[in-house]
Scaffold this motif. Structure first.
Motif, PDB file in Angstrom:
ATOM      1  N   GLU A   7       0.821  -1.207   0.000  1.00 39.99           N
ATOM      2  CA  GLU A   7       0.000   0.000   0.000  1.00 39.99           C
ATOM      3  C   GLU A   7       0.860   1.264   0.000  1.00 39.99           C
ATOM      4  O   GLU A   7       0.517   2.261  -0.641  1.00 39.99           O
ATOM      5  N   CYS A   8       1.998   1.210   0.686  1.00 39.49           N
ATOM      6  CA  CYS A   8       2.918   2.353   0.671  1.00 39.49           C
ATOM      7  C   CYS A   8       3.445   2.606  -0.737  1.00 39.49           C
ATOM      8  O   CYS A   8       3.481   3.751  -1.197  1.00 39.49           O
ATOM      9  N   PHE A   9       3.833   1.528  -1.421  1.00 41.08           N
ATOM     10  CA  PHE A   9       4.321   1.690  -2.790  1.00 41.08           C
ATOM     11  C   PHE A   9       3.217   2.198  -3.712  1.00 41.08           C
ATOM     12  O   PHE A   9       3.470   3.008  -4.608  1.00 41.08           O
ATOM     13  N   ASN A  10       1.980   1.760  -3.479  1.00 37.82           N
ATOM     14  CA  ASN A  10       0.855   2.267  -4.275  1.00 37.82           C
ATOM     15  C   ASN A  10       0.661   3.770  -4.056  1.00 37.82           C
ATOM     16  O   ASN A  10       0.381   4.510  -4.999  1.00 37.82           O
ATOM     17  N   LEU A  11       0.802   4.221  -2.795  1.00 42.67           N
ATOM     18  CA  LEU A  11       0.693   5.654  -2.513  1.00 42.67           C
ATOM     19  C   LEU A  11       1.829   6.434  -3.171  1.00 42.67           C
ATOM     20  O   LEU A  11       1.629   7.552  -3.656  1.00 42.67           O
ATOM     21  N   MET A  12       3.022   5.853  -3.189  1.00 43.09           N
ATOM     22  CA  MET A  12       4.151   6.507  -3.862  1.00 43.09           C
ATOM     23  C   MET A  12       3.814   6.751  -5.330  1.00 43.09           C
ATOM     24  O   MET A  12       4.124   7.818  -5.876  1.00 43.09           O
ATOM     25  N   GLU A  13       3.180   5.766  -5.962  1.00 40.11           N
ATOM     26  CA  GLU A  13       2.777   5.912  -7.366  1.00 40.11           C
ATOM     27  C   GLU A  13       1.658   6.949  -7.497  1.00 40.11           C
ATOM     28  O   GLU A  13       1.711   7.827  -8.360  1.00 40.11           O
ATOM     29  N   LYS A  14       0.674   6.838  -6.633  1.00 41.33           N
ATOM     30  CA  LYS A  14      -0.487   7.745  -6.687  1.00 41.33           C
ATOM     31  C   LYS A  14      -0.062   9.210  -6.574  1.00 41.33           C
ATOM     32  O   LYS A  14      -0.598  10.071  -7.275  1.00 41.33           O
ATOM     33  N   TYR A  15       0.906   9.487  -5.704  1.00 46.32           N
ATOM     34  CA  TYR A  15       1.351  10.864  -5.491  1.00 46.32           C
ATOM     35  C   TYR A  15       2.632  11.195  -6.266  1.00 46.32           C
ATOM     36  O   TYR A  15       3.286  12.190  -5.993  1.00 46.32           O
ATOM     37  N   ARG A  16       2.943  10.344  -7.240  1.00 42.76           N
ATOM     38  CA  ARG A  16       4.037  10.565  -8.200  1.00 42.76           C
ATOM     39  C   ARG A  16       5.379  10.861  -7.527  1.00 42.76           C
ATOM     40  O   ARG A  16       6.088  11.804  -7.907  1.00 42.76           O
ATOM     41  N   MET A  17       5.703  10.055  -6.512  1.00 43.65           N
ATOM     42  CA  MET A  17       6.981  10.221  -5.838  1.00 43.65           C
ATOM     43  C   MET A  17       8.105  10.015  -6.850  1.00 43.65           C
ATOM     44  O   MET A  17       8.108   9.036  -7.605  1.00 43.65           O
ATOM     45  N   LEU A  18       9.021  10.950  -6.889  1.00 49.77           N
ATOM     46  CA  LEU A  18      10.148  10.875  -7.811  1.00 49.77           C
ATOM     47  C   LEU A  18      11.019   9.669  -7.470  1.00 49.77           C
ATOM     48  O   LEU A  18      11.129   9.277  -6.299  1.00 49.77           O
ATOM     49  N   THR A  19      11.654   9.092  -8.478  1.00 46.50           N
ATOM     50  CA  THR A  19      12.442   7.868  -8.299  1.00 46.50           C
ATOM     51  C   THR A  19      13.528   8.026  -7.239  1.00 46.50           C
ATOM     52  O   THR A  19      13.701   7.155  -6.392  1.00 46.50           O
ATOM     53  N   ASN A  20      14.243   9.147  -7.261  1.00 51.44           N
ATOM     54  CA  ASN A  20      15.325   9.326  -6.282  1.00 51.44           C
ATOM     55  C   ASN A  20      14.776   9.423  -4.854  1.00 51.44           C
ATOM     56  O   ASN A  20      15.405   8.941  -3.905  1.00 51.44           O
ATOM     57  N   ILE A  21      13.595  10.002  -4.692  1.00 55.30           N
ATOM     58  CA  ILE A  21      12.979  10.101  -3.367  1.00 55.30           C
ATOM     59  C   ILE A  21      12.487   8.725  -2.921  1.00 55.30           C
ATOM     60  O   ILE A  21      12.614   8.359  -1.749  1.00 55.30           O
ATOM     61  N   LYS A  22      11.962   7.967  -3.859  1.00 53.73           N
ATOM     62  CA  LYS A  22      11.520   6.603  -3.551  1.00 53.73           C
ATOM     63  C   LYS A  22      12.708   5.751  -3.102  1.00 53.73           C
ATOM     64  O   LYS A  22      12.630   5.030  -2.104  1.00 53.73           O
ATOM     65  N   GLU A  23      13.826   5.848  -3.823  1.00 54.67           N
ATOM     66  CA  GLU A  23      15.029   5.082  -3.454  1.00 54.67           C
ATOM     67  C   GLU A  23      15.521   5.485  -2.066  1.00 54.67           C
ATOM     68  O   GLU A  23      15.892   4.636  -1.255  1.00 54.67           O
ATOM     69  N   HIS A  24      15.509   6.789  -1.788  1.00 58.30           N
ATOM     70  CA  HIS A  24      15.895   7.298  -0.471  1.00 58.30           C
ATOM     71  C   HIS A  24      14.974   6.712   0.604  1.00 58.30           C
ATOM     72  O   HIS A  24      15.432   6.212   1.633  1.00 58.30           O
ATOM     73  N   SER A  25      13.675   6.750   0.358  1.00 58.50           N
ATOM     74  CA  SER A  25      12.690   6.278   1.333  1.00 58.50           C
ATOM     75  C   SER A  25      12.835   4.785   1.623  1.00 58.50           C
ATOM     76  O   SER A  25      12.657   4.348   2.769  1.00 58.50           O
ATOM     77  N   ILE A  26      13.178   3.999   0.616  1.00 58.49           N
ATOM     78  CA  ILE A  26      13.382   2.558   0.807  1.00 58.49           C
ATOM     79  C   ILE A  26      14.570   2.312   1.735  1.00 58.49           C
ATOM     80  O   ILE A  26      14.498   1.490   2.652  1.00 58.49           O
ATOM     81  N   VAL A  27      15.656   3.035   1.534  1.00 58.82           N
ATOM     82  CA  VAL A  27      16.832   2.855   2.401  1.00 58.82           C
ATOM     83  C   VAL A  27      16.523   3.348   3.810  1.00 58.82           C
ATOM     84  O   VAL A  27      16.907   2.703   4.800  1.00 58.82           O
ATOM     85  N   VAL A  28      15.814   4.461   3.941  1.00 63.03           N
ATOM     86  CA  VAL A  28      15.408   4.950   5.260  1.00 63.03           C
ATOM     87  C   VAL A  28      14.573   3.876   5.968  1.00 63.03           C
ATOM     88  O   VAL A  28      14.768   3.609   7.163  1.00 63.03           O
ATOM     89  N   ALA A  29      13.670   3.232   5.238  1.00 62.61           N
ATOM     90  CA  ALA A  29      12.830   2.179   5.826  1.00 62.61           C
ATOM     91  C   ALA A  29      13.672   0.992   6.298  1.00 62.61           C
ATOM     92  O   ALA A  29      13.400   0.412   7.357  1.00 62.61           O
ATOM     93  N   LYS A  30      14.679   0.638   5.528  1.00 59.70           N
ATOM     94  CA  LYS A  30      15.549  -0.474   5.939  1.00 59.70           C
ATOM     95  C   LYS A  30      16.331  -0.124   7.199  1.00 59.70           C
ATOM     96  O   LYS A  30      16.442  -0.940   8.128  1.00 59.70           O
ATOM     97  N   VAL A  31      16.869   1.083   7.261  1.00 55.82           N
ATOM     98  CA  VAL A  31      17.604   1.524   8.456  1.00 55.82           C
ATOM     99  C   VAL A  31      16.664   1.546   9.655  1.00 55.82           C
ATOM    100  O   VAL A  31      16.994   1.051  10.741  1.00 55.82           O
ATOM    101  N   ALA A  32      15.478   2.102   9.468  1.00 54.09           N
ATOM    102  CA  ALA A  32      14.499   2.191  10.553  1.00 54.09           C
ATOM    103  C   ALA A  32      14.095   0.802  11.036  1.00 54.09           C
ATOM    104  O   ALA A  32      13.956   0.570  12.245  1.00 54.09           O
ATOM    105  N   LYS A  33      13.931  -0.136  10.112  1.00 53.54           N
ATOM    106  CA  LYS A  33      13.557  -1.508  10.485  1.00 53.54           C
ATOM    107  C   LYS A  33      14.656  -2.164  11.318  1.00 53.54           C
ATOM    108  O   LYS A  33      14.364  -2.836  12.313  1.00 53.54           O
TER     109      LYS A  33
END
Length: 187
Positions: A7-33
């Protein structure tokens, strides 16, 4: 209600998250996890799903803010609320600057995402000092202007958050760059 990773990835698409921001957010999520799991193992109750969703969506307001000039954390919090994710809205709202912080309270999901975001420059885990230098260069005209001072103060707070989190963890802040290599967002 908490969104799934999908659902998070679907929201990223819905709100047109830029690729570099998406990549940043994925790494932030891994660190946070990694941090949240370590805190859980130390007996501190942290919701992995809430941390992962908060980290994946922390910059959901970035693309709309580039168009409107608004505050991306407030825009992102509103996007979360509009989509029924009240618990995530609080994390998104405070990922740039923690409003409610007490060093004596137990660590929480907001603090984990706030800290994880400060450790990731683009899609790479870096020391806080390197991220601070990047943020000041990117968002200020002079390292002596009031905004630069506010950013530096925010990173001083982040160092306090780091100490608070890592006193419970069996690894150091330096270890995150190696730990993130094998981390996934699922399971």
């Amino acid at each position: 209600m908490l969104p799934s990773v999908k659902e998070c990835f679907n929201l990223m698409e819905k709100y047109r998250m830029l690729t570099n921001i998406k990549e940043h957010s994925i790494v932030v999520a891994k660190v946070a996890k990694i941090i949240a799991r370590g805190l859980n193992n130390a007996g501190i109750k942290i919701s992995l799903q809430k941390v992962i969703a908060g980290a994946l969506l922390h910059d959901i307001g970035k693309t709309p803010s580039l168009q409107s000039g608004g505050d991306h954390s407030k825009i992102g919090a509103n996007i979360c609320l509009e989509n029924g994710f009240k618990e995530i809205a609080e994390i998104v709202r405070e990922h740039v600057r923690l409003v409610h912080f007490d060093v004596n309270d137990p660590p929480d999901e907001r603090e984990v995402v706030f800290y994880a975001d400060k450790r990731v420059n683009h899609n790479k885990v870096v020391p806080l000092e390197e991220r601070l230098a990047y943020v000041i260069k990117r968002y200020t005209k002079s390292p002596h202007e009031p905004l630069a001072r506010a950013i530096k103060d925010n990173f001083v707070l982040c160092k306090t958050v780091e100490k608070k989190l890592f006193k419970f963890l069996p690894f150091s802040p330096h270890d995150l760059s190696n730990l993130v290599k094998d981390e996934t967002l699922y399971s």
